[in-house]
Scaffold this motif. Structure first.
Motif, mmCIF file in Angstrom:
data_model
loop_
_atom_site.group_PDB
_atom_site.id
_atom_site.type_symbol
_atom_site.label_atom_id
_atom_site.label_comp_id
_atom_site.label_asym_id
_atom_site.label_seq_id
_atom_site.Cartn_x
_atom_site.Cartn_y
_atom_site.Cartn_z
ATOM 1 N N LEU A 1 0.712 -1.273 -0.079
ATOM 2 C CA LEU A 1 0.032 -0.128 0.094
ATOM 3 C C LEU A 1 0.918 1.492 -0.005
ATOM 4 N N PRO A 2 1.946 1.382 0.630
ATOM 5 C CA PRO A 2 2.747 2.638 0.880
ATOM 6 C C PRO A 2 3.504 2.778 -0.774
ATOM 7 N N HIS A 3 3.920 1.674 -1.305
ATOM 8 C CA HIS A 3 4.404 1.878 -2.624
ATOM 9 C C HIS A 3 3.271 2.440 -3.763
ATOM 10 N N LEU A 4 2.051 1.652 -3.505
ATOM 11 C CA LEU A 4 1.086 1.840 -4.442
ATOM 12 C C LEU A 4 0.404 3.218 -4.239
ATOM 13 N N ALA A 5 0.516 3.901 -2.975
ATOM 14 C CA ALA A 5 0.045 5.135 -3.051
ATOM 15 C C ALA A 5 0.917 6.449 -3.582
ATOM 16 N N ARG A 6 2.160 5.890 -4.028
ATOM 17 C CA ARG A 6 2.893 6.831 -4.561
ATOM 18 C C ARG A 6 2.975 6.818 -6.195
ATOM 19 N N GLN A 7 2.279 5.835 -6.704
ATOM 20 C CA GLN A 7 2.058 5.654 -8.061
ATOM 21 C C GLN A 7 0.785 6.512 -8.574
ATOM 22 N N THR A 8 1.481 7.774 -8.973
ATOM 23 C CA THR A 8 0.211 8.806 -9.383
ATOM 24 C C THR A 8 -0.470 8.454 -10.359
ATOM 25 N N HIS A 9 0.062 7.472 -11.434
ATOM 26 C CA HIS A 9 -0.873 7.003 -12.481
ATOM 27 C C HIS A 9 -1.969 6.183 -12.200
ATOM 28 N N LEU A 10 -1.819 5.800 -10.856
ATOM 29 C CA LEU A 10 -2.851 4.839 -10.400
ATOM 30 C C LEU A 10 -3.817 5.506 -9.231
ATOM 31 N N VAL A 11 -2.979 6.422 -8.427
ATOM 32 C CA VAL A 11 -3.596 6.715 -7.267
ATOM 33 C C VAL A 11 -3.482 8.389 -7.230
ATOM 34 N N ALA B 1 -3.638 11.216 -4.715
ATOM 35 C CA ALA B 1 -3.998 11.618 -3.487
ATOM 36 C C ALA B 1 -5.059 12.396 -3.196
ATOM 37 N N GLY B 2 -5.822 12.072 -2.190
ATOM 38 C CA GLY B 2 -7.150 13.014 -2.101
ATOM 39 C C GLY B 2 -8.199 13.117 -2.959
ATOM 40 N N GLN B 3 -8.271 12.216 -3.978
ATOM 41 C CA GLN B 3 -8.955 12.366 -5.343
ATOM 42 C C GLN B 3 -9.231 10.996 -5.879
ATOM 43 N N PRO B 4 -10.179 10.177 -5.114
ATOM 44 C CA PRO B 4 -10.371 9.066 -5.485
ATOM 45 C C PRO B 4 -11.237 9.035 -7.032
ATOM 46 N N ASP B 5 -11.917 9.858 -7.260
ATOM 47 C CA ASP B 5 -12.642 9.717 -8.431
ATOM 48 C C ASP B 5 -11.688 10.040 -9.792
ATOM 49 N N ALA B 6 -10.452 10.680 -9.345
ATOM 50 C CA ALA B 6 -9.809 10.779 -10.536
ATOM 51 C C ALA B 6 -8.638 9.472 -10.431
ATOM 52 N N SER B 7 -8.692 8.685 -9.460
ATOM 53 C CA SER B 7 -7.617 7.492 -9.292
ATOM 54 C C SER B 7 -8.040 6.397 -10.257
ATOM 55 N N LEU B 8 -7.228 6.036 -11.168
ATOM 56 C CA LEU B 8 -7.324 4.953 -11.970
ATOM 57 C C LEU B 8 -7.847 3.591 -11.423
ATOM 58 N N LEU B 9 -6.973 3.410 -10.017
ATOM 59 C CA LEU B 9 -7.303 2.345 -9.253
ATOM 60 C C LEU B 9 -8.706 2.256 -8.637
ATOM 61 N N TYR B 10 -9.363 3.314 -8.399
ATOM 62 C CA TYR B 10 -10.657 3.279 -7.928
ATOM 63 C C TYR B 10 -11.483 3.245 -8.776
ATOM 64 N N GLN B 11 -11.388 3.710 -9.933
ATOM 65 C CA GLN B 11 -12.176 3.668 -11.477
ATOM 66 C C GLN B 11 -12.338 2.243 -11.551
ATOM 67 N N VAL B 12 -11.276 1.335 -11.759
ATOM 68 C CA VAL B 12 -10.954 0.140 -12.176
ATOM 69 C C VAL B 12 -12.112 -0.788 -11.147
ATOM 70 N N LEU B 13 -12.005 -0.501 -9.810
ATOM 71 C CA LEU B 13 -12.794 -1.222 -8.804
ATOM 72 C C LEU B 13 -14.402 -0.867 -9.114
ATOM 73 N N LEU B 14 -14.583 0.425 -9.449
ATOM 74 C CA LEU B 14 -15.882 0.930 -9.740
ATOM 75 C C LEU B 14 -16.546 -0.011 -10.792
ATOM 76 N N ASP B 15 -15.628 -0.285 -11.713
ATOM 77 C CA ASP B 15 -16.190 -0.964 -13.091
ATOM 78 C C ASP B 15 -16.147 -2.379 -12.820
ATOM 79 N N ARG B 16 -15.843 -3.132 -11.680
ATOM 80 C CA ARG B 16 -15.674 -4.593 -11.313
ATOM 81 C C ARG B 16 -14.941 -5.113 -12.434
ATOM 82 N N HIS B 17 -13.865 -4.568 -12.821
ATOM 83 C CA HIS B 17 -12.842 -5.317 -13.658
ATOM 84 C C HIS B 17 -12.407 -6.472 -12.991
ATOM 85 N N ARG B 18 -12.543 -7.619 -13.856
ATOM 86 C CA ARG B 18 -12.164 -8.916 -13.489
ATOM 87 C C ARG B 18 -12.069 -9.892 -14.499
ATOM 88 N N PRO B 19 -11.213 -10.588 -14.939
ATOM 89 C CA PRO B 19 -10.993 -11.713 -15.956
ATOM 90 C C PRO B 19 -11.752 -12.996 -15.525
#
Length: 830
Positions: free
Chosen positions: A155-165, A167-185
């Motif tokens: 989680l600490p390393h993940l939080a520093r990956q600005t292309h995924l997270v 900070a303070g903006q979940p709706d702009a975070s790709l990681l959160y967007q993927v969860l909203l879309d229930r991405h799963r193979p």
């Protein structure tokens, strides 16, 4: 017993293992996850080596020194650790090349423990239950991490990956967007649970409470003057003759983004791996660091069997937007002193069109085999070749036949792939494919072939071929496991190196046991031929250990830790990803040698042809393609024809893994109370846009569509501006604080789940508390997604043939997929 051992030894001697040594070991072997490449005839000739006296000599690749093959990834049983190989070469690795970080050690699973903080532990549990099997190295159920993400539990390393997270903006975070879309193979991981609303809420809270890092780099910025001085000093020390062969690669821009010392060391090792994986030189080489920060690396062309044109091909193709121009800073007049950026080098050199051209791969399988001095047919007839058969490959989910051949120190691995087990693809009833004189009914016909072969320096190379033996860049889709395509499984050396970090993946042969059983229906002659052709596991493990040893030894000699990973990814893949991922303002500034504050000011003041690029970077992220456009505009340089051509290989990264992307920005980033706001949106394909404003108290209002603008279908031709030109309203900002504008564009549904406009009651639809709305929307979306999944499964599992007098069972039609693009920006009101 003595007679059996003697017979086995004689057979091993025929395979080139000599000295009458025999070793009966466990039951593990491997096979190849091969890659694609693209042939360009310019370098199909043998490379030229420049000797010390200046004379040029052709060096046939087949005549060069030790080589090793790195088989492809197939695992039908849990891996078994191979025992030490008594037949491994007696030459020890160079002790000077082995440091504390590069010593050969057995790969170990990373220690993955939940955080002590209860709230972080909940987020950890969400990712562990829903994502780790595809995105956490050490817990994968596939050959390599998907989506260039291999450490989702850190989680600490993940939080520093600005292309995924963000900070303070979940709706702009790709990681959160993927969860909203229930991405799963679903096809790959049917047992993984769907994320529920509480899971999404926990991740949203975690991102919302993150603070943007404010720390500066511990080291001063590496400037163009610093890089030029390091190159000048190296050229002067080498002398004129040697300097002509020196070429340079820089990692300075990555150091300037505050990459950790461990990350920079991994990137240096990645550069070494790329160079050695493209080399026809006889020995592994390690590039030399020229500056104190070890951010400028050099190597000699002749050390890897290259000539000027190999390097010039890359130098010409490097996008002008990122090319480092040191002409005014360098004191040496050498024309080839301009360094190439290391992340672009790792990205481009191991992919089409450059990989096959730089390596000089012939256009056919037969020519490649002849180049290596391998005679497949003779080897097979004399019992020197080896074969194994698998019912289900972990790479293709279809049958696979594996071959291994050896000539002197050269190794050659070939995988025959099939999409099914029907007719000519039934390898267990037709085991003698490619054997002259074998009955036609006993010969399989493959649909594609993957190859790994050893280079003279014992690194490995990769290629893909059609069933007729012609080299191709990508196998047909039916030979690829769909969920793995997101990990780049069809792209040549880059994806194969990411899977075969140590060159060996375990598998268990299933052919020999089948042919020797009563289940085999072939003739006695076919059975005898097959038993002579397909080897026992004891024989496989010996050669696999030897090949793995050679490859690992070569990596150590080149200064590479065979077991190193960066963020859960193989180092060359991690370095290439640094080029392909989206950029924020801080990273963009480091790339062009500016401080973030200075770049922010310049973007605000510059008269750019496309001002949206500046707004989008200041408010969020730019894809690599758009960032390169912005850099060119800032330099006031129009793209040349060459630049436009190279931009074609820059990836277009879409949001949330969807088929479309959405760019979103506003006319300012900071407003005063009373200012007017305009929102801009531009999708990559036609879609139905919904814009939602969430104020500082969490209250959400739909800005678009509304009673004034009810038609929300927008097109990608030009940015959509709200309010529109003919609108009878304005957006005048009032209450101080932060406000978030959230965009969602869908290809099928006119409105997101939970949005139900009633223009007779409300001109702008009020959603109330946004967190509560998300729960309702998520529940409705989940129900629809489940219905689509059930319908898809029912259609897939429906009986293919039914009796003439029977009525087929009704199967629900699968609704068309609704691709969704998401984006969000935050504004400040003072």
């Amino acid at each position: 017993m003595t007679g059996m051992i003697g017979s086995r030894c004689r057979r091993l001697q025929r395979r080139g293992w000599g000295n009458g040594k025999c070793w009966l070991a466990g039951a593990v072997a491997t096979v190849l996850c091969l890659a694609d490449s693209s042939f360009v005839p310019a370098f199909a000739r043998p490379p030229v080596r420049v000797e010390k006296n200046g004379a040029a000599q052709a060096v046939p690749p087949a005549a060069a020194a030790p080589a090793t093959a790195s088989p492809v990834s197939d695992s039908t049983v849990p891996p078994v650790a191979p025992a030490a190989d008594p037949l491994a070469p007696s030459v020890a690795p160079n002790p000077a090349a082995i440091t504390a970080s590069t010593a050969i050690t057995a790969p170990a699973l990373p220690g993955i423990a939940p955080p002590q903080d209860p709230r972080l532990a909940q987020v950890f549990a969400v990712f562990d239950a829903t994502c780790a099997q595809c995105h956490q190295t050490g817990k994968l159920n596939q050959p390599s991490p998907s989506g260039a993400l291999g450490n989702i539990l850190d989680l600490p390393h993940l939080a520093r990956q600005t292309h995924l997270v963000r900070a303070g903006q979940p709706d702009a975070s790709l990681l959160y967007q993927v969860l909203l879309d229930r991405h799963r193979p679903l096809e790959l991981t049917p047992d993984i649970k769907w994320p529920v609303a509480d899971d999404i809420a926990r991740v949203r809270t975690w991102i919302s409470e993150l603070s943007a890092p404010t720390a500066t780099c511990s080291q001063p910025p590496i400037t163009g003057d610093t890089i030029a001085a390091a190159i000048d000093a190296a050229v002067a020390a080498a002398g004129e003759a040697a300097a002509h062969e020196m070429r340079f690669i820089t990692l300075a821009h990555l150091a300037n983004t505050c990459a950790t010392p461990a990350e920079l060391e991994g990137y240096r090792q990645a550069i070494s791996k790329v160079l050695n994986s493209l080399s026809w030189g006889a020995q592994p080489i390690a590039p030399v660091a020229l500056d104190e920060a070890k951010s400028v690396l050099s190597f000699k062309l002749s050390d890897i069997g290259w000539v000027d044109e190999h390097w010039n091909t890359l130098a010409r193709a490097e996008p002008k937007a990122i090319a480092l121009d040191l002409a005014a800073k360098l004191k040496t007049p050498a024309t080839n002193s301009r360094p190439i950026r290391g992340d672009w080098f790792a990205y481009a050199a191991l992919r089409p069109p450059f990989y096959a051209e730089l390596l000089g791969l012939p256009p056919t399988l037969d020519e490649t085999v002849r180049l290596l001095g391998i005679n497949r047919r003779t080897d097979t007839a004399d019992g020197r070749g080896m074969r194994a058969g698998l019912k289900t490959s972990s790479v293709t989910r279809g049958p696979r036949v594996i071959e291994r051949h050896q000539a002197d120190t050269r190794r050659f691995w070939l995988a025959h792939d099939f999409s099914d087990s029907v007719g000519e693809h039934d390898i267990f009833e037709r085991p003698l494919g490619g054997i002259r004189g074998a009955p036609d009914k006993a010969q399989y016909r493959d649909e594609g072939q993957r190859v790994i072969f050893s280079l003279p320096n014992s690194f490995v190379a990769f290629a893909l071929y059609e069933s007729d033996g012609h080299r191709i860049d990508q196998l047909p889709q039916r030979l690829e496991l769909d969920p793995l395509r997101s990990a780049g499984s069809t792209l040549a050396a880059q994806s194969c190196l990411g899977c075969h970090t140590g060159g060996i993946k375990p598998f268990t042969d299933q052919m020999r046991a089948h042919v020797g059983s009563d289940k085999f229906t072939g003739s006695r002659d076919v059975k005898d031929l097959a038993l002579a052709l397909y080897d026992t596991q004891n024989e496989w493990v010996r050669v696999l250990d030897e090949d793995a040893y050679r490859y690992r030894r070569a990596m150590i000699q080149a200064g590479i830790d065979p077991d190193m990973s960066l963020g859960g990814l193989e180092p060359t893949a991690a370095l290439a990803h640094r080029y392909t991922r989206s950029l924020d303002l801080k990273i963009a500034a480091a790339e062009i040698g500016m401080l973030p504050a200075a770049l922010d000011t310049k973007l605000a003041e510059a008269a750019l042809p496309d001002r949206s690029l500046g707004y989008r970077l200041r408010q969020g992220l730019l894809t690599r393609t758009d960032a390169n456009r912005l850099f060119l505009a800032l330099n006031a340089a129009a793209p040349s024809t060459a630049t436009q051509q190279t931009q074609a290989i820059a990836p277009s990264i879409t949001s949330s893994g969807s088929k479309i992307a959405l760019a979103l920005w506003t006319n300012q980033t900071v407003y005063k109370s009373g200012d007017l706001m305009t929102v801009f949106a531009q999708p990559s394909a036609p879609c139905y846009l919904t814009l939602i404003s969430v104020n500082a108290t969490g209250k959400a209002t739909v800005l678009f569509p509304s009673e004034f603008d009810p038609d929300n279908l927008i097109n990608p031709d030009a940015p959509f501006a709200l309010p529109t030109e003919k609108a009878h309203y304005q957006f005048r900002l009032k209450d101080p604080g932060r406000e978030t504008i959230i965009g969602r564009c869908q290809t099928q549904a006119k409105f997101p789940a939970g949005v139900e406009p009633d223009y007779e009651r409300q001109r702008f639809t009020v959603l109330g508390n946004y967190d509560n709305f998300l729960r309702t929307s998520f529940s409705l979306d989940s129900d629809a997604a489940r219905n689509r999944a059930v319908a898809k499964t029912a259609a897939k599992d429906a009986p293919k043939d039914t009796p003439k007098d029977a009525k087929p069972a009704p199967v629900a039609a699968t609704p068309p997929a609704d691709s969704t693009a998401r984006a969000a920006v935050s504004i400040e009101i003072k």
